[in-house]
Structures are given as C-alpha cells and as structure tokens.
Design a protein around this motif. Structure first.
Motif, mmCIF file in Angstrom:
data_model
loop_
_atom_site.group_PDB
_atom_site.id
_atom_site.type_symbol
_atom_site.label_atom_id
_atom_site.label_comp_id
_atom_site.label_asym_id
_atom_site.label_seq_id
_atom_site.Cartn_x
_atom_site.Cartn_y
_atom_site.Cartn_z
ATOM 1 N N LYS A 95 51.836 86.445 50.856
ATOM 2 C CA LYS A 95 50.682 86.247 51.803
ATOM 3 C C LYS A 95 49.615 85.320 51.575
ATOM 4 N N SER A 96 49.045 85.518 50.347
ATOM 5 C CA SER A 96 47.966 84.571 49.750
ATOM 6 C C SER A 96 48.450 83.167 49.686
ATOM 7 N N ASP A 99 49.114 81.575 53.128
ATOM 8 C CA ASP A 99 47.965 81.238 53.847
ATOM 9 C C ASP A 99 47.192 80.091 53.254
ATOM 10 N N LYS A 100 47.013 79.976 51.868
ATOM 11 C CA LYS A 100 46.740 78.679 51.345
ATOM 12 C C LYS A 100 47.432 77.511 51.528
ATOM 13 N N LYS A 102 49.331 76.742 54.097
ATOM 14 C CA LYS A 102 49.472 76.696 55.708
ATOM 15 C C LYS A 102 48.150 75.681 56.024
ATOM 16 N N GLU A 103 47.152 75.900 55.499
ATOM 17 C CA GLU A 103 45.835 75.240 55.674
ATOM 18 C C GLU A 103 46.135 73.574 55.673
ATOM 19 N N VAL A 107 53.111 75.283 59.898
ATOM 20 C CA VAL A 107 53.891 76.382 59.910
ATOM 21 C C VAL A 107 55.265 76.424 60.868
ATOM 22 N N GLU A 110 56.031 81.672 60.860
ATOM 23 C CA GLU A 110 55.331 82.687 60.400
ATOM 24 C C GLU A 110 55.808 83.787 59.422
ATOM 25 N N ASP A 125 53.445 72.047 53.720
ATOM 26 C CA ASP A 125 52.265 71.670 53.571
ATOM 27 C C ASP A 125 51.405 70.424 53.804
#
Length: 140
Positions: A95-96, A99-100, A102-103, A107, A110, A125
C-alpha cells in the motif's frame, strides 16, 4: 519481496512463452486463459478473449518472468509491453509503495482483492514505468 518482470503480448503469448521455455530449457509452463477465470456477470467475457493467456510464468536463471496477452480492446504498444511486478506478503509495504508511485502517475487498477490475490493493483508512474503489485506469490 521480489521484483519480477511482466511481459505482455498481443494475442501470441502462448507461442512466445512456449518458445522461451525451449530456449531457456525450463519446465513446460502452466498457462491460465481468460476463459478459465471465474465468470463475472457484470463483465461478460468476449469470445475472442477466452483462449488468450491471462497468466503464465517461467523461471529463467533464477528470475521469475511472467507473461500474459493484453485483454481485447486494451492498448498494446510493441516495445512498451513490459512492467515490473512487486510481489510481497507485506500488505502495508504494498500500500505504501503503491501510494507513493501513483503520485503524478496513472492508476490502471486500484489496489483491490481479486480471485488470485488479497491485494492487487496496477499503475504507470510519472516516468512512464508500468508497475503491478501483488500480495503473495501466484501458484502459476
């Protein structure tokens, strides 16, 4: 945790993986087709997808290389058909990292439970690199 290579093909995955199995003298690959996946009434499977490869893998010199055909209608660009797959038992880590990455990225799917994983997701990315995240190691 491992980082694996994932190759996509445009309808000729079975031919490619069987060829690579011969070249690298691996075991014959176990192949799962889209038609073998559990049916989803909300998204009926098109006839042309049933025999396409959903997933297979080879162990080439100690590295997992995974393969699939792209689903009919999904974009395929020869040369850009490679993604990196993060396979981990650690959900917090998945998850971490997801989330990093996908900035600034896009996506494709999900993080969610699938029939093969408690947690799976895909993204591209901000540098254009495709990533797949998978909780656990596939039996295939």
């Amino acid at each position: 945790m491992s980082v694996d290579i994932y190759l996509n093909f445009n309808g000729n995955c079975r031919e490619a993986v069987e060829f690579y199995a011969q070249v690298f003298e691996t075991e014959k690959p176990q192949i799962m087709t889209f038609g073998e996946s559990p049916p989803n009434p909300e998204f009926p499977l098109p006839e042309e997808a049933k025999n396409l490869v959903m997933h297979t893998r080879l162990n080439i010199s100690g590295s997992n290389v995974m393969f699939s055909d792209v689903f009919p209608g999904m974009p395929f660009i020869k040369g850009n058909n490679i993604s990196l797959a993060i396979v981990s038992e650690n959900l917090d880590e998945i998850k971490s990292q997801f989330d990093k990455l996908k900035e600034g990225g896009t996506v494709g799917m999900e993080l969610q439970e699938t029939f093969w994983s408690k947690c799976y997701g895909q993204l591209t990315d901000k540098f254009g690199i495709g990533w797949q995240f998978n909780n656990g190691i596939s039996e295939m």
